[in-house]
Design a protein around this motif. Sequence first.
Motif, PDB file in Angstrom:
ATOM      1  N   LYS A   1      -2.249 -23.969  16.122  1.00  0.00           N
ATOM      2  CA  LYS A   1      -2.600 -23.502  17.525  1.00  0.00           C
ATOM      3  C   LYS A   1      -3.973 -23.900  17.755  1.00  0.00           C
ATOM      4  O   LYS A   1      -4.446 -24.129  19.026  1.00  0.00           O
ATOM      5  N   GLY A   2      -4.977 -23.839  16.600  1.00  0.00           N
ATOM      6  CA  GLY A   2      -6.279 -24.139  17.027  1.00  0.00           C
ATOM      7  C   GLY A   2      -6.895 -25.099  15.775  1.00  0.00           C
ATOM      8  O   GLY A   2      -6.559 -24.910  14.750  1.00  0.00           O
ATOM      9  N   VAL A   3      -7.829 -25.810  16.275  1.00  0.00           N
ATOM     10  CA  VAL A   3      -8.786 -26.684  15.401  1.00  0.00           C
ATOM     11  C   VAL A   3     -10.026 -26.248  15.637  1.00  0.00           C
ATOM     12  O   VAL A   3     -10.500 -26.446  16.613  1.00  0.00           O
ATOM     13  N   LEU A   4     -10.811 -25.865  14.576  1.00  0.00           N
ATOM     14  CA  LEU A   4     -12.141 -25.703  14.854  1.00  0.00           C
ATOM     15  C   LEU A   4     -13.047 -26.857  14.344  1.00  0.00           C
ATOM     16  O   LEU A   4     -13.035 -27.232  13.029  1.00  0.00           O
ATOM     17  N   LEU A   5     -13.833 -27.444  15.132  1.00  0.00           N
ATOM     18  CA  LEU A   5     -14.789 -28.705  14.675  1.00  0.00           C
ATOM     19  C   LEU A   5     -16.285 -27.798  14.512  1.00  0.00           C
ATOM     20  O   LEU A   5     -16.800 -27.052  15.261  1.00  0.00           O
ATOM     21  N   THR A   6     -16.760 -28.174  13.339  1.00  0.00           N
ATOM     22  CA  THR A   6     -17.941 -27.600  12.939  1.00  0.00           C
ATOM     23  C   THR A   6     -18.995 -28.470  12.428  1.00  0.00           C
ATOM     24  O   THR A   6     -18.389 -29.645  11.771  1.00  0.00           O
ATOM     25  N   GLY A   7     -20.036 -28.483  12.531  1.00  0.00           N
ATOM     26  CA  GLY A   7     -20.978 -29.631  12.097  1.00  0.00           C
ATOM     27  C   GLY A   7     -22.390 -29.512  12.918  1.00  0.00           C
ATOM     28  O   GLY A   7     -22.532 -28.980  14.231  1.00  0.00           O
TER      29      GLY A   7
ATOM     30  N   ARG B   1      -8.604 -16.668  11.020  1.00  0.00           N
ATOM     31  CA  ARG B   1      -7.443 -16.385  10.100  1.00  0.00           C
ATOM     32  C   ARG B   1      -6.053 -17.285  10.580  1.00  0.00           C
ATOM     33  O   ARG B   1      -6.140 -17.850  11.647  1.00  0.00           O
ATOM     34  N   PRO B   2      -5.279 -17.521   9.507  1.00  0.00           N
ATOM     35  CA  PRO B   2      -4.092 -18.421   9.867  1.00  0.00           C
ATOM     36  C   PRO B   2      -3.298 -18.030  11.098  1.00  0.00           C
ATOM     37  O   PRO B   2      -3.176 -16.566  11.289  1.00  0.00           O
ATOM     38  N   GLY B   3      -2.975 -18.974  12.126  1.00  0.00           N
ATOM     39  CA  GLY B   3      -2.020 -18.468  13.015  1.00  0.00           C
ATOM     40  C   GLY B   3      -3.101 -18.780  14.481  1.00  0.00           C
ATOM     41  O   GLY B   3      -2.562 -18.541  15.361  1.00  0.00           O
ATOM     42  N   ARG B   4      -4.416 -18.831  14.152  1.00  0.00           N
ATOM     43  CA  ARG B   4      -5.323 -19.082  15.180  1.00  0.00           C
ATOM     44  C   ARG B   4      -5.956 -20.180  15.210  1.00  0.00           C
ATOM     45  O   ARG B   4      -5.540 -21.272  15.479  1.00  0.00           O
ATOM     46  N   PHE B   5      -7.164 -20.246  14.563  1.00  0.00           N
ATOM     47  CA  PHE B   5      -7.665 -21.530  14.099  1.00  0.00           C
ATOM     48  C   PHE B   5      -7.668 -21.755  12.557  1.00  0.00           C
ATOM     49  O   PHE B   5      -8.011 -21.524  11.765  1.00  0.00           O
ATOM     50  N   ASP B   6      -6.261 -22.678  12.665  1.00  0.00           N
ATOM     51  CA  ASP B   6      -5.484 -22.973  11.443  1.00  0.00           C
ATOM     52  C   ASP B   6      -6.327 -23.989  10.520  1.00  0.00           C
ATOM     53  O   ASP B   6      -6.534 -23.870   9.301  1.00  0.00           O
ATOM     54  N   ARG B   7      -7.095 -24.825  11.283  1.00  0.00           N
ATOM     55  CA  ARG B   7      -7.895 -25.923  10.609  1.00  0.00           C
ATOM     56  C   ARG B   7      -9.339 -25.963  10.933  1.00  0.00           C
ATOM     57  O   ARG B   7      -9.664 -25.514  11.947  1.00  0.00           O
ATOM     58  N   GLN B   8     -10.209 -26.011   9.824  1.00  0.00           N
ATOM     59  CA  GLN B   8     -11.394 -26.206  10.404  1.00  0.00           C
ATOM     60  C   GLN B   8     -11.912 -27.693   9.628  1.00  0.00           C
ATOM     61  O   GLN B   8     -11.560 -27.921   8.623  1.00  0.00           O
ATOM     62  N   VAL B   9     -12.289 -28.401  10.548  1.00  0.00           N
ATOM     63  CA  VAL B   9     -12.784 -29.823  10.546  1.00  0.00           C
ATOM     64  C   VAL B   9     -14.354 -29.851  10.390  1.00  0.00           C
ATOM     65  O   VAL B   9     -14.654 -29.541  11.452  1.00  0.00           O
ATOM     66  N   ARG B  10     -14.817 -30.323   9.266  1.00  0.00           N
ATOM     67  CA  ARG B  10     -16.114 -30.557   9.292  1.00  0.00           C
ATOM     68  C   ARG B  10     -16.547 -31.971   9.822  1.00  0.00           C
ATOM     69  O   ARG B  10     -15.976 -32.687   9.263  1.00  0.00           O
ATOM     70  N   VAL B  11     -17.472 -31.957  10.784  1.00  0.00           N
ATOM     71  CA  VAL B  11     -17.848 -33.126  11.442  1.00  0.00           C
ATOM     72  C   VAL B  11     -19.383 -33.360  11.184  1.00  0.00           C
ATOM     73  O   VAL B  11     -20.378 -32.745  11.505  1.00  0.00           O
ATOM     74  N   ASP B  12     -19.518 -34.046   9.956  1.00  0.00           N
ATOM     75  CA  ASP B  12     -20.906 -34.305   9.306  1.00  0.00           C
ATOM     76  C   ASP B  12     -21.666 -35.377   9.800  1.00  0.00           C
ATOM     77  O   ASP B  12     -21.293 -36.151  10.508  1.00  0.00           O
ATOM     78  N   LEU B  13     -22.838 -35.566   9.563  1.00  0.00           N
ATOM     79  CA  LEU B  13     -23.923 -36.526   9.730  1.00  0.00           C
ATOM     80  C   LEU B  13     -23.091 -37.806   9.039  1.00  0.00           C
ATOM     81  O   LEU B  13     -22.852 -37.620   8.096  1.00  0.00           O
ATOM     82  N   PRO B  14     -23.234 -38.917   9.824  1.00  0.00           N
ATOM     83  CA  PRO B  14     -22.669 -40.216   9.170  1.00  0.00           C
ATOM     84  C   PRO B  14     -23.410 -40.695   8.052  1.00  0.00           C
ATOM     85  O   PRO B  14     -24.525 -40.538   8.080  1.00  0.00           O
TER      86      PRO B  14
END
Length: 493
Positions: A101-107, A230-243
Amino acid sequence: MHRMEIIVGTGVGILAYLQWKGFNILPVLFLLGIVAALFYVGNQHAVGRSFAAMDSRKARQSLIRFEDIGGQDVAKNELCEALEFIKNAAQVREMGIRPLKGVLLTGPPGTGKTLLAKAAAQFTNSSFLAASGSEFVEMYVGVGAQRIRKLFSQARDTARRNKLKSAVIFIDEIDVLGGKRGQSGNNQEHDQTLNELLVQMDGLSLEDEICCLVIAATNRPEALDQALLRPGRFDRQVRVDLPDKKGRLHILHLHTRNKPLAEAVDLEEIAADTFGFSGAHLENVANEAAILALRDGAGQIEMRHLRSAVEKVILGEKLDRTPVAEEKQRVAVHEAGHALVSELTRPGSVATVNVAARNNALGYVRQTQESDIYLYTKDQLLDRIAVALAGAAAEELMLGSRSTGAANDFKQATDVARQIVFAGLSELGVVSADDLPRDLLHQTVRSIIQNAGDKVNALLAGNSDALQRIVGVLQEQDSISGAELRAMMQKIA
């Protein structure tokens, strides 16, 4: 606008006339105040009702694809995997897979989180709506929650209007909206808005006519409420790091493909020189290089333009400040000391030595490295301390005294020495940062810096001819490239 001014002016005139005739206008003013307050509150709710995120058609016209985003291969692969439930909804349903349902992009800022969200919409052939977390924050109870409902409703309506089966909702800076509840500064309206977002995400299903995916971005994932993660909301956390270097080279190619580059331009060298740059920084480098080429009247972007652009992005524009001869000599001695020790401890590390003032720096040495380094040994950290101390040591050796220009260098040396202690690389061994006595920490840091200082003094004394030669050239031409510096040191040796 003119009509409103006429009405207000007429009203003020009538009130003034009534006051002049002796009428008591206080009750009228009181009623007008109530009407104005009701009008303002109603207008605020109207804003909530008319809330609109970015139109998906405009976003789709830009045709942002994953191929157009450089330096984020890991993040792209992980995000594409999360998008499969939209692209292959029928197969996912057959396998009995619960949709994400949700993907969280962090970085860090500028690494391409918004671009990844737009590319996700293009990849899945979905409508795209974007909003910022601050757009849901209001002092009036219920407005933020109403805007959340409006956003999800509009996402579905936009998909239907464009005859699409899915929608991507992007919420930037979600930490403003989804911060931890119960913290100081939070209020009932904040909690109600966050609760509404949780409810809307819980209601997402593969059985819906329009399949929705929420993609959020933040620089501070630690500030988010645990209910969001928690699972069911932002199920995935994708780390967007410096290249890394390879990613930076890809980004530079993307941002220079519409710019005229001279044949001698080596983007790989620029990629090596820009360790720690985000995609936004690299785009700025390419743009500034084009501006410098235009300013010079050049038909193509040359390496000197790109090198100057890198320095401008790091340190800012050159200043017209002209130091007196004694001060310029001291700056030249200081920077020559940094450059010489840097080359002696790590050959090939200097990119540029410059004594032209930029921003708050009277001079600077820009370093580079052949490959990106993420782990440091004790010797490497000690070399960094030595380079930091070299400016003041060179001043003392050649001019007999130090200056205030080394204050930031000493702070940097102290920070690296503390890093050695807390990493368990000092004579103290493994220590607890919380339990280590301050006096013992001070003594250990001082010992590390003193030993590095002795090494620096020995290096400078043994290469005094090279130091004097570098100082002389800097006073004549303001800057020396790394290649020129190395050639100069080889001749003297």
